[in-house]
Write a protein that holds these residues in place. Sequence first.
Motif, short mmCIF file in Angstrom:
data_model
loop_
_atom_site.label_atom_id
_atom_site.label_comp_id
_atom_site.label_asym_id
_atom_site.label_seq_id
_atom_site.Cartn_x
_atom_site.Cartn_y
_atom_site.Cartn_z
N UNK A 99 32.68 36.61 31.57
CA UNK A 99 32.81 38.00 32.04
C UNK A 99 33.84 38.81 31.27
N UNK A 100 34.90 38.15 30.75
CA UNK A 100 35.93 38.90 30.02
C UNK A 100 35.41 39.44 28.69
N UNK A 146 34.57 37.99 43.96
CA UNK A 146 33.82 39.12 43.42
C UNK A 146 32.72 38.56 42.54
N UNK A 147 31.48 38.93 42.81
CA UNK A 147 30.34 38.52 41.98
C UNK A 147 29.89 39.70 41.12
N UNK A 172 34.85 45.76 34.01
CA UNK A 172 34.70 45.35 35.41
C UNK A 172 35.73 44.29 35.78
N UNK A 173 35.98 43.33 34.88
CA UNK A 173 37.01 42.31 35.14
C UNK A 173 38.37 42.99 35.31
N UNK A 174 38.68 43.93 34.41
CA UNK A 174 39.96 44.64 34.49
C UNK A 174 40.09 45.38 35.82
N UNK A 177 38.51 34.92 42.92
CA UNK A 177 37.52 34.53 41.92
C UNK A 177 36.75 35.78 41.50
N UNK A 178 36.69 36.05 40.20
CA UNK A 178 35.84 37.10 39.64
C UNK A 178 34.80 36.38 38.78
N UNK A 179 33.55 36.41 39.20
CA UNK A 179 32.57 35.48 38.65
C UNK A 179 31.29 36.20 38.21
N UNK A 180 30.87 35.88 36.98
CA UNK A 180 29.56 36.33 36.51
C UNK A 180 28.47 35.59 37.26
N UNK A 181 27.67 36.32 38.06
CA UNK A 181 26.71 35.69 38.96
C UNK A 181 25.57 35.00 38.23
#
Length: 297
Positions: free
Chosen positions: A274-275, A265-266, A281-283, A238-242
């Motif tokens: 986030x994309x 990942x927060x 950062x997502x990449x 999970x890549x997540x905008x906190x």
Amino acid sequence: MSELPGIALEQWREQGQTLDFRGHAIRYWVAGDAGAEPLLLIHGFPSASWDWHRLWAPLAARYRLIACDMLGFGYSAKPRGHAYSLLEQADLQQALLAHIGERRPLHLLAHDYGDSVAQELIARHQDGQLQLASCVFLNGGLFPETHHPVRVQKLLLGPLGPLIGRLFSRRKLAQSFARIFGPQTQASDAELDALWQLVAYNNGPAVMHRLIRYMPERRQQRQRWVTAMQATAVPMRVIDGAFDPISGTHMVARYRELIADADTVLLEGIGHYPQLEAPAAVLEHYLQFRHARSSHA
């Protein structure tokens, strides 16, 4: 707003192709070397595959990218009176893969509504209906109990849903997105114009109250999907905008409770997209996930 330049909407539209899915025209995009590992990108509600435009070129340099505007979204057909379903959207993803002849184990990168479609594909992987190689989720309602919908989503589900949809406007989109993007990563006017064009195309607001039925459908499928995620050997992150009030830090906390050895990942200060807000950062975190998996293989 971003270190990655992205693709203008008109240019993006021109690069698309069309697939017939059960009598409906679906717009889709393919990029990258045909021999590279396939990566299916699955967009969210209420937007479309253009959401990935800042990541498209850097990912296409490494993978075979596949994406479509799902039924009812973006440049695809938006049939009135249709019973939209996350399960049908998963059928669409499989139909797209068959259409382009992609039969190899598949990597997924999903966001929001697309997370639910990806969860269904994980369940189908567990059932032997397709083969997945990995899955990365961006902000989305993976668990109904941690999903905090915005006001317009709640209204769309109610008895006034058809009216609320018809009254949806660029101004209302901008208001909703202002609340769910990070304070320092707000969408530009040009981005909001493009996002609104995608919603408005083909009279999209007229079907929003039907698309929103994914929220109760998530509750119906929760046990099947969460059980599949707990059982699967498919690597997940999970890549997540906190900062996201819909599915931010609180959703990741629940993910860590339910998924063993949770890889999360927060992104501090980043909201629901986030994309678009932090594509570099997502990449970085996506490529790190893939590199770690390939070095273990």
